[in-house]
Motif scaffolding. Structure first.
Motif, short mmCIF file in Angstrom:
data_model
loop_
_atom_site.label_atom_id
_atom_site.label_comp_id
_atom_site.label_asym_id
_atom_site.label_seq_id
_atom_site.Cartn_x
_atom_site.Cartn_y
_atom_site.Cartn_z
N SER A 298 43.34 -21.77 -14.47
CA SER A 298 44.70 -21.24 -14.36
C SER A 298 44.60 -19.71 -14.49
O SER A 298 43.58 -19.18 -14.93
CB SER A 298 45.60 -21.79 -15.46
N THR B 83 46.02 -29.49 -11.52
CA THR B 83 46.07 -30.89 -11.97
C THR B 83 44.68 -31.51 -11.90
O THR B 83 44.24 -32.19 -12.82
CB THR B 83 47.06 -31.70 -11.09
N SER C 64 47.82 -27.71 -22.68
CA SER C 64 48.60 -27.77 -21.43
C SER C 64 49.46 -26.54 -21.18
O SER C 64 49.75 -26.21 -20.03
CB SER C 64 49.43 -29.04 -21.37
N GLU C 65 49.87 -25.85 -22.23
CA GLU C 65 50.68 -24.63 -22.03
C GLU C 65 49.91 -23.54 -21.28
O GLU C 65 50.52 -22.66 -20.69
CB GLU C 65 51.15 -24.08 -23.37
N TRP D 138 47.71 -24.17 -18.82
CA TRP D 138 47.29 -24.69 -17.51
C TRP D 138 48.47 -24.83 -16.57
O TRP D 138 48.70 -25.87 -15.97
CB TRP D 138 46.54 -26.01 -17.67
N THR D 139 49.23 -23.76 -16.43
CA THR D 139 50.38 -23.75 -15.53
C THR D 139 50.16 -22.75 -14.40
O THR D 139 49.28 -21.91 -14.48
CB THR D 139 51.66 -23.34 -16.30
N ARG E 97 54.79 -19.74 -14.02
CA ARG E 97 55.25 -20.42 -15.23
C ARG E 97 54.33 -20.14 -16.42
O ARG E 97 54.37 -20.85 -17.41
CB ARG E 97 55.31 -21.92 -14.98
#
Length: 162
Positions: A57, A103, A118-119, A121-122, A126
């Protein structure tokens, strides 16, 4: 679940974190620690699955860049992982964007035995935090992985300060 911090000494991890903080004025150290942790997970997954199309990311890329700047450390890390994970930067290009790349990357990192933050990996629009990294990566086999599928030979540690 593997503890990626064990891949570096505490001092080495702190040095990479300091590089992220230095490159991103105002960033908190705990945020930089999270970013470096995810970069280590990414590097480990890229070494384990060199033929899978993965890409970091935008935020995690900042941590990967910091790791790579510590060339001796990065060379030794890749030697321990068994493969040298090369960096293939490109300027961001909306026409090349693969909406499924992150993803797919998260799934590969989880397959490598890690739990992702996960925060971090946007998509760039975002992103949790702004970062200095301004490149994109071609998620092609061998692009964000070893340049060839062979094991890291002795020249990896020799050429990269191991």
């Amino acid at each position: 679940m593997r503890d990626v911090r064990a891949l570096l000494t505490s001092a080495a991890f702190g040095g990479v974190v300091a590089t992220v903080v230095d490159n991103n004025p105002g960033m908190r150290a705990d945020t930089a620690e999270r970013i470096v942790g995810e970069a280590l997970k990414f590097t480990d997954a890229a070494a384990r699955f060199p033929t899978v199309r993965i890409t970091p990311s935008h935020v995690v890329d900042e941590g990967w860049h910091a790791l790579i700047l510590h060339t001796h450390l990065y060379g030794k890390l890749c030697g321990r992982l068994g493969r040298f994970v090369h960096h293939w930067p490109e300027r961001p290009d909306a026409e090349r964007h693969d909406e499924h790349a992150l993803t797919r990357t998260v799934a590969v990192i989880e397959q490598a035995g890690h739990t992702v933050d996960s925060e971090l990996w946007t998509a760039p629009a975002r992103a949790l935090v702004p970062v200095a990294a301004a490149c994109s990566h071609t998620p092609k086999p061998g692009g964000c992985g070893p340049i060839n599928p062979g094991k890291c030979a002795s020249h990896c540690s020799d050429a990269h300060g191991g």
